[in-house]
Design a protein around this motif. Structure first.
Motif, PDB file in Angstrom:
ATOM      1  N   THR A  34       0.825  -1.210   0.000  1.00  0.00           N
ATOM      2  CA  THR A  34       0.000   0.000   0.000  1.00  0.00           C
ATOM      3  C   THR A  34       0.857   1.258   0.000  1.00  0.00           C
ATOM      4  N   THR A  37       2.943   1.996  -3.576  1.00  0.00           N
ATOM      5  CA  THR A  37       2.184   2.466  -4.740  1.00  0.00           C
ATOM      6  C   THR A  37       2.086   3.995  -4.755  1.00  0.00           C
TER       7      THR A  37
ATOM      8  N   ARG B  52      -3.467  -3.441  -3.310  1.00  0.00           N
ATOM      9  CA  ARG B  52      -4.035  -2.859  -4.523  1.00  0.00           C
ATOM     10  C   ARG B  52      -5.362  -2.173  -4.200  1.00  0.00           C
ATOM     11  N   MET B  53      -6.157  -2.837  -3.395  1.00  0.00           N
ATOM     12  CA  MET B  53      -7.473  -2.289  -3.047  1.00  0.00           C
ATOM     13  C   MET B  53      -7.341  -0.995  -2.277  1.00  0.00           C
ATOM     14  N   THR B  55      -5.001   1.047  -2.558  1.00  0.00           N
ATOM     15  CA  THR B  55      -4.674   2.069  -3.552  1.00  0.00           C
ATOM     16  C   THR B  55      -5.945   2.499  -4.300  1.00  0.00           C
ATOM     17  N   ASP B  56      -6.707   1.477  -4.723  1.00  0.00           N
ATOM     18  CA  ASP B  56      -7.960   1.764  -5.442  1.00  0.00           C
ATOM     19  C   ASP B  56      -8.849   2.667  -4.612  1.00  0.00           C
ATOM     20  N   VAL B  59      -7.480   6.122  -4.418  1.00  0.00           N
ATOM     21  CA  VAL B  59      -7.668   6.835  -5.693  1.00  0.00           C
ATOM     22  C   VAL B  59      -9.145   7.205  -5.865  1.00  0.00           C
ATOM     23  N   ALA B  60     -10.004   6.223  -5.564  1.00  0.00           N
ATOM     24  CA  ALA B  60     -11.442   6.465  -5.706  1.00  0.00           C
ATOM     25  C   ALA B  60     -11.879   7.612  -4.803  1.00  0.00           C
ATOM     26  N   GLN B 167     -18.538   7.187  -9.649  1.00  0.00           N
ATOM     27  CA  GLN B 167     -17.298   7.080  -8.876  1.00  0.00           C
ATOM     28  C   GLN B 167     -17.577   6.758  -7.421  1.00  0.00           C
ATOM     29  N   ALA B 174     -15.252  -0.492  -3.727  1.00  0.00           N
ATOM     30  CA  ALA B 174     -13.826  -0.715  -3.465  1.00  0.00           C
ATOM     31  C   ALA B 174     -13.562  -0.767  -1.967  1.00  0.00           C
ATOM     32  N   SER B 178     -12.170  -3.886  -0.105  1.00  0.00           N
ATOM     33  CA  SER B 178     -10.922  -3.687   0.642  1.00  0.00           C
ATOM     34  C   SER B 178     -11.075  -4.198   2.075  1.00  0.00           C
TER      35      SER B 178
END
Lengths: 203, 677
Positions: A34, A37, B52-53, B55-56, B59-60, B167, B174, B178
């Motif tokens: 996390t 990134t 990754r989540m 991060t998602d 970002v979201a 969004q 997300a 997550s």
């Protein structure tokens, strides 16, 4: 229990150690993922003087000739109108102008700006000794607070123009905006990069 | 020991059951490892997913926030356009428009380039910029421009709102994903940690068990060592205190038991010591060999052990000497046990394929007020000696007199030994006189001990001692040599004594010594005395000892030419056979016959004399003390007589003079030739 004991006696410490290390690595792995990134490319921040100051601390700040770019209020000594100071761009640009090149987190591009050091501005405004922070307000009423300590650490520029000398339009964050030299601690969070400044309140 | 060890610490490969267990262990290892690996994979996977989540989500969140800002600024622009009529300015609208443009750029950059959202935002921005905003400032076109602008902005707002809604939905999804992934990851980590803990616990148990088994092994080794050492020590102790041959307690343990018993005894029930000596054991050893001797001793030991009471200790003191210590024994207990012991040995032993009979002489000593263990044992020894002397296979109880006698004897033994060294043993001579002619036929050499303090000591006292101690050999040799020398001197120096013989007593012990015949030979050679003038006197009892060896020895002596006399005939078995077998030249009738014959009128002496003559022997009567006896002897036909009546034994010098005087008494030379020889 006996077979299990036998098992452990065969693999024993080795098995346990490997398992432990893997478990630790796995536990840390998620966190590491996390964080990495978010890693950003760092540009070589540079600053160079463009013009010397003609408005120095202690000198009166003239009232704005045209439309004011932003106002300063609060714990400041200098005033040019009731309750504070109003700066138009030409007045601001009488301070020493520097050109900086830095990584802009919103556009995610290395970008050049021209402007004055926030410290210089505060010196001209005669910020009082007991002031602890600056409260910035944008045209869209977005607000950001920066401590005096952050500002004294340096590297915070009040940008008035783009690198090529052109004025900053509002849709590029103009007319004035705050940018941080890369590596400046207070600029690490992109939310601190307030644009379209309207007012600065010294608190 | 080894066997027990194997039982305690079995080899894992030893039995099928172990092999089965090993298979199970291997299976468990595989299960454990694959479980760990599986969980580990899940952990890693979900960690990556989570990263990754996260991060998602972030970002979201960023997109949502900025879309929200964009929407807000769009609405403000719309509001500004609405308010335009009531004194709004073109500048104010421009600022709002600029801000909307700014956010459009910012939000567009938050989406990947050429993504639908980015394209949409770009299109919106183009639409916003392509409107002719300048018309708004011109009064002629202001109204229609405002209407157009409002229509445009409200359309833009709707499009932005759609983007925002989309969004926001993505953001929530997300976020939920997550969170789920996070929980999954946490669960997996929990499982992994649990597995690790289980393994750690198992490992600790294994360590403990290993340590324990190592300790157990060390402990067992220690126990083994200690017990082996103890066994060894026990064996050594046993060996130190027991006789190897019979396994009976040895002298050391006997003395200890005796001392213990003495220390514990209250005087009412006293301790008794029995000393047992086998009679005739030596001959068993000599004739059948040591192996048989040892076997006999073992068998004897077994019988002795069976005869005593539980509290009694039978010990072997050495050789054929055994002892019993009886704590708390009344005098009758000791004698009863002794009798039992003697009876027990009565039955013959089957040893080395032969039946052997032995008997035992037992000396009993009871605790005396002042007795020490050593004294008690020596008392028993004295009593045993007395028993032996009194005849064999019997017991004797120690009495104080026995000890005195023994002491006296011991003193005598010492003195006698010294006397032999100092030459205190003198040779006396007693004449043997022809009863017909009164001529001196021979002189009997007799050993006399002339003690400087005690005067003359009787041969009856010191000869037995000399025989027991072995001094008889020295004494006998001295007497023999001296007698030969003296006799030869007399023969050559005293006129009329040319045919004089000398008789010398020989003891059984001398006769059994191999060198004896050589000694006789040497004595004759050194003195020059002719063999025929030497007569050796033997007794019947000697023939009982070892008739074969004695006969051989006598045969050798006879071949030298020396003559033999049977001494004290009639006091023992009076065996005619032995007289014949030994080829005796001279028969000496024991003096007891003279005493008996005083009453029977000399018939016995006559009978014996006739017997002697029949066997071609000269016959001499001993112990003639009275003229009547001499008459009897003469009447019985004896050849010669010897005794105090004729002459007591004399020292050499006196004898010399006696011989000179006797020459005058008779002209005939003395002769001891057998009749008709």
């Amino acid at each position: 229990m006996r077979p299990l004991v036998g098992l452990m006696s065969r693999l024993g410490l080795r098995c346990l150690t490997v398992t432990g290390v893997l478990a630790l690595a796995a536990a840390c792995g998620g966190q590491a993922a996390t964080q990495t990134t978010k890693a950003e490319p760092k540009a070589n921040a540079s600053a160079s003087a463009v013009s010397a100051a003609t408005l120095k601390p202690g000198q009166d700040v003239p009232p704005p000739a045209g439309k004011p770019a932003f106002t300063m209020t609060g714990k400041i000594a200098a005033t040019n109108q009731t309750g504070g100071l109003a700066f138009d761009l030409p007045t601001v640009e009488r301070l020493a102008i520097y050109e900086v090149r830095l990584y802009e987190p919103w556009t995610k591009q290395n970008t050049a700006f021209r402007g004055v050091w926030l410290q210089d501005l505060l010196a001209v405004a005669g910020v009082k000794a007991d002031a602890t922070k600056l409260h910035f307000v944008a045209l869209d009423d977005y607000t950001v607070d920066l401590t005096m300590a952050d500002i004294r650490a340096g590297g915070i520029l009040l940008a008035t123009r783009a690198g090529d000398g052109s004025a900053l339009p509002i849709d590029k964050g103009g007319p004035t905006r705050i940018v941080f030299l890369n590596g400046v601690k207070s600029g690490a969070n992109a939310d601190q990069w307030i644009w379209s400044l309207k007012a600065i309140d010294v608190q | 020991m080894r066997g027990r060890k194997a039982g305690q610490f079995p080899d894992l490969l030893a039995t099928p059951a172990r092999r089965w267990q090993r298979a199970l262990q291997a299976l468990l290892v595989i299960v454990m490892v694959s479980a760990t690996a599986g969980v580990l994979a899940i952990v890693v996977q979900s960690s990556v997913l989570l990263g990754r989540m996260t991060t998602d989500v972030s970002v979201a969140q960023q997109r949502t926030t900025n879309l929200h800002n964009l929407q807000r600024e769009t609405l403000r622009l719309l509001q500004q356009l609405t308010e335009f009529e009531q004194g709004g300015t073109v500048d104010a609208v421009a600022i709002r428009r600029g801000l909307v443009g700014r956010f459009l750029d910012v939000v567009q950059l938050l989406f990947p380039a050429s993504s639908p959202q980015a394209n949409e935002l770009h299109k919106i921005h183009v639409a916003l910029d392509s409107f002719d905003w300048a018309k708004l400032g011109e009064p002629a076109t202001a109204l229609s421009a405002r209407t157009g602008a409002m229509t445009l902005v409200s359309r833009i707002e709707v499009r932005i709102k759609n983007l925002y809604d989309e969004q926001e939905k993505f953001f929530y999804a997300a976020t939920l994903d997550s969170l789920a992934a996070k929980r999954k990851s946490q669960d997996a980590i929990a499982v992994l940690v649990s597995l690790a803990v289980v393994m750690a616990v198992c490992w600790l148990i294994v360590l403990r068990r290993r340590t324990r088994s190592r300790l157990a092994r060390a402990y067992s080794a220690l126990v083994t060592e200690v017990s082996e050492r103890r066994t060894l020590q026990h064996q050594l102790t046993h060996q130190a205190f027991h006789d190897a041959l019979t396994d009976l307690p040895n002298r050391a343990l006997f003395m200890r038991r005796l001392q213990d018993s003495l220390a514990a005894t209250d005087r009412a029930t006293a301790t008794a010591v029995l000393l047992i000596d086998l009679d005739g054991f030596k001959s068993v050893n000599d004739t059948l060999g040591h192996g048989a001797g040892d076997e006999l001793l073992q068998r004897v030991a077994g019988r002795l052990r069976d005869c005593v009471r539980d509290d009694d200790t039978v010990a072997r003191l050495g050789g054929d000497e055994f002892a019993v210590v009886m704590p708390a024994a009344l005098p009758r207990d000791a004698t009863a046990v002794s009798r039992r012991l003697i009876d027990a040995l009565e039955a013959p032993f089957g040893v080395a394929g032969q039946e052997i009979s032995v008997s035992a002489s037992i000396g009993i000593a009871h605790l005396d007020d002042q007795s020490t263990a050593e004294e008690l044992l020596s008392d028993a020894d004295i009593a045993m000696y007395a028993a032996k002397k009194a005849g064999k296979a019997r017991y004797a109880v120690f009495e104080r007199e026995l000890r005195d006698q023994a002491l006296h004897r011991a003193r005598l033994e010492q003195r006698l030994a010294r006397a032999v060294e100092l030459g205190e043993i003198e040779v006396f001579y007693q004449p043997i006189v022809d009863v017909g002619t009164d001529r001196i036929l021979a002189m009997e050499a007799l050993a006399r001990w002339h003690h400087p303090d005690d005067g003359l000591i009787s041969p009856a006292v010191f000869i037995p001692i000399a025989e027991e101690t072995g001094l008889i050999g020295d004494i006998g040799r001295t007497v023999l040599r001296q007698a030969c020398r003296t006799a030869q001197r007399w023969r050559t120096s005293v006129p009329g004594c040319e045919q004089l013989s000398v008789t010398v007593n020989v003891s059984a012990r001398q006769l059994l010594a191999d060198a004896f015949s050589q000694e006789v030979h040497d004595a004759l050679r050194d003195s020059g005395l002719p063999p025929a003038n030497l007569t050796l006197e033997i007794t019947e009892s000697m023939l009982l000892e070892d008739s074969g060896a004695v006969a051989a020895q006598l045969d050798r002596i006879k071949r030298i030419g020396v003559r033999l006399a049977m001494d004290d005939f009639g006091a023992g078995y009076s065996s005619v056979t032995s007289l014949l077998r030994l080829n005796v030249d001279l028969l000496k009738i024991d003096k007891t016959f003279l005493e008996v014959d005083g009453r029977s009128g000399g018939t016995l002496i006559r009978a014996i004399t006739d017997l002697g003559h029949t066997l071609r022997m000269s016959v001499v009567a001993e112990g003639v003390e009275t003229p009547e006896q001499l008459d009897h002897v003469r009447a019985a036909g004896c050849d010669a007589a010897q005794g105090f009546l004729l002459s007591a034994p004399m020292p050499e010098i006196v004898a010399h003079r006696y011989l000179q005087g006797a020459r005058d008494a008779s002209d005939r030379p003395p002769s001891l030739d057998p009749i008709g020889a």
